[in-house]
Design an enzyme around this catalytic site. Structure first.
Site, PDB file in Angstrom:
ATOM      1  N   GLU A 156       7.097  38.890  11.295  1.00  0.00           N
ATOM      2  CA  GLU A 156       8.112  39.692  12.610  1.00  0.00           C
ATOM      3  C   GLU A 156       9.601  39.962  11.868  1.00  0.00           C
ATOM      4  O   GLU A 156       9.868  40.833  12.442  1.00  0.00           O
ATOM      5  CB  GLU A 156       7.636  39.035  13.941  1.00  0.00           C
ATOM      6  CG  GLU A 156       8.101  39.946  14.508  1.00  0.00           C
ATOM      7  CD  GLU A 156       9.825  39.665  14.789  1.00  0.00           C
ATOM      8  OE1 GLU A 156      10.462  41.171  14.987  1.00  0.00           O
ATOM      9  OE2 GLU A 156      11.066  38.924  14.282  1.00  0.00           O
ATOM     10  N   ASP A 173       6.437  33.287  11.543  1.00  0.00           N
ATOM     11  CA  ASP A 173       8.076  33.314  10.257  1.00  0.00           C
ATOM     12  C   ASP A 173       9.366  32.659  10.928  1.00  0.00           C
ATOM     13  O   ASP A 173       9.592  32.889  11.655  1.00  0.00           O
ATOM     14  CB  ASP A 173       7.670  34.585   9.805  1.00  0.00           C
ATOM     15  CG  ASP A 173       8.373  35.505  10.435  1.00  0.00           C
ATOM     16  OD1 ASP A 173       7.425  35.676  12.080  1.00  0.00           O
ATOM     17  OD2 ASP A 173       8.931  37.025  10.105  1.00  0.00           O
TER      18      ASP A 173
END
Length: 429
Positions: A163, A97
């Site tokens: 994350e 991400d």
């Protein structure tokens, strides 16, 4: 995804992989790793929204001899390489991400993308290096697949979403992957992960046995008092004064109750909200903050102390207080298994050169890689991404618009993931 000419050339080069060394194969794959990184950097996506990123990874993995599972923890991709021979299962993890940050770097492959966060359109950037993490893991998958005949056991490649934390109201990341069984079928024996670092020179790697990154526990305290006119404070139960005492007292948990020479800890209040006029003492005040700890003992002590201090101060002021701990998420300590760390240290030194392997102190940042480490022994490393001609003081920090790491840092990451996997397999009986 169409295979590039470079990708086709790599396929031909890797046709005789078993006769080539890891270093040669890593050298061969480096240009493709750089190309992957540039693609990811130019096309970032926010947490739990990594749909196109997952498709891109999946399409490449389909060209390899691996079994692929998609939509793990919403957008995660998992691939398993089976050597066909008995042995351990080694997991390798990369996060996917980006962040709601507007890039200011002048790069041919800079991000101009936007996404939606909390109902707003925001710029998106890989401002923490996850673009490099995915590219390095894809490079390791390429090399290890071509070295299949030299492996024992299985390799599980984990491309993890979210994350940086799931959007409000959602779950995501490593915690959800673990709950969905990512470490099962086949059962993972150990897991390796790494993070590019903008303040560490290219070619160097840092490691920390045991607690490497802190547990993170956000909290919220709601103090309820009695509203009154600011000119008549004796008619109130003042939640602002109570909050002020509480903020100061919470600092003494670390400074007076935690043995900081053994393990660092942090209690920080990040926001205070209460009241709307200068002459009104409000009815309630809200405090929001974070706790960071590097040992189980310190974490447990702070939990107990927070309850004690919040209740005691509120009672002493005639107020009521409600503590929510943890608030909306909680990460365990990123704990590098000491036996695994010692076992892999010679491999790390061989890959980077002994003089380039640095024993580092723990940091109070957090990583949800810790959820994997709660289930199986794990090792998490920092790999240098700072150009050698840039000083540490000049290197932009992570999570900033100017964040930058050099492509040249990724080659060591591919080498580390590959060599740790092979050596762990070969050293397992």
């Amino acid at each position: 995804m169409k295979k590039t000419l470079l990708g086709l050339a790599l396929g031909l080069a890797f046709g005789t992989a078993s006769a080539q060394s890891v270093d040669e194969l890593v050298d061969n794959v480096e240009p493709q790793v750089i190309e992957w990184r540039h693609h990811f950097h130019e096309n970032p996506e926010l947490s739990n929204r990594e749909f196109e990123t997952a498709k891109y990874i999946t399409e490449y993995l389909k060209t390899l001899d691996v079994e692929i599972t998609t939509e793990v923890a919403k957008t995660g991709v998992v691939a398993v390489l089976d050597s066909g021979k008995p042995g351990p299962t080694v997991a390798l993890r990369a996060d996917m991400d980006g962040l709601p940050v507007k890039e200011r770097n002048d790069l041919p492959w800079k991000s101009t993308k936007t996404g939606e966060f909390d109902g707003n359109t925001v710029p998106v950037m890989h401002a923490c290096g996850h673009d490099t993490h995915m590219a390095m893991l894809m490079g390791a998958a390429e090399v290890l697949t071509q070295m299949k005949d030299q492996l024992r056991g299985k390799v599980k490649f984990i491309f993890q979403p979210a994350e940086e934390g799931a959007p409000p109201g959602e779950k995501g990341g490593a915690e959800v992957m673990v709950k969905e069984g990512v470490l099962k079928s086949p059962d993972v024996d150990v897991i390796f992960g790494l993070h590019i670092n903008a303040n560490t020179d290219i070619g160097k790697v840092r490691y920390t046995p045991e607690g490497a990154m802190a547990a993170v526990d956000p909290f919220k305290i709601v103090i309820k008092g009695k509203q009154a006119h600011g000119a008549y404070p004796w008619k109130s139960v003042d939640p602002i004064v109570t909050a002020a005492q509480m903020v100061m007292s919470l600092q003494t948990i670390v400074s007076r109750e935690i043995k900081v020479i053994d393990s660092a800890a942090v209690v920080s209040v990040g926001s205070i909200h209460g009241g709307n006029r200068s002459n009104i003492i409000p009815e309630d005040v809200e405090l929001v903050g974070t706790i960071r700890t590097l040992s189980k003992e310190a974490r447990e002590h702070i939990y107990e102390a927070m309850e004690r201090k919040v209740k005691g101060i509120a009672d002493s002021m005639g107020a009521k207080a409600e503590l929510t701990l943890p608030l909306d998420y909680s990460y365990p300590i990123t704990f590098n298994d000491p036996d695994l760390t010692a076992r892999m240290l010679p491999t790390i030194q061989e890959a980077a050169g002994k003089e380039n392997v640095l024993l580092s102190k723990p940091v109070t940042g957090a990583e949800d890689f810790s959820f994997f480490q709660e289930e199986v022994p794990g090792l998490y490393l920092w790999v240098g991404g700072k150009p050698l001609d840039v000083s540490v003081e000049e290197s932009p920090a992570h999570h900033t618009p100017e964040f930058y790491v050099d492509d040249k840092g990724m080659k060591l990451g591919v080498s580390l993931l590959t060599k740790m996997t092979i050596d762990y397999m070969n050293k397992s009986n």
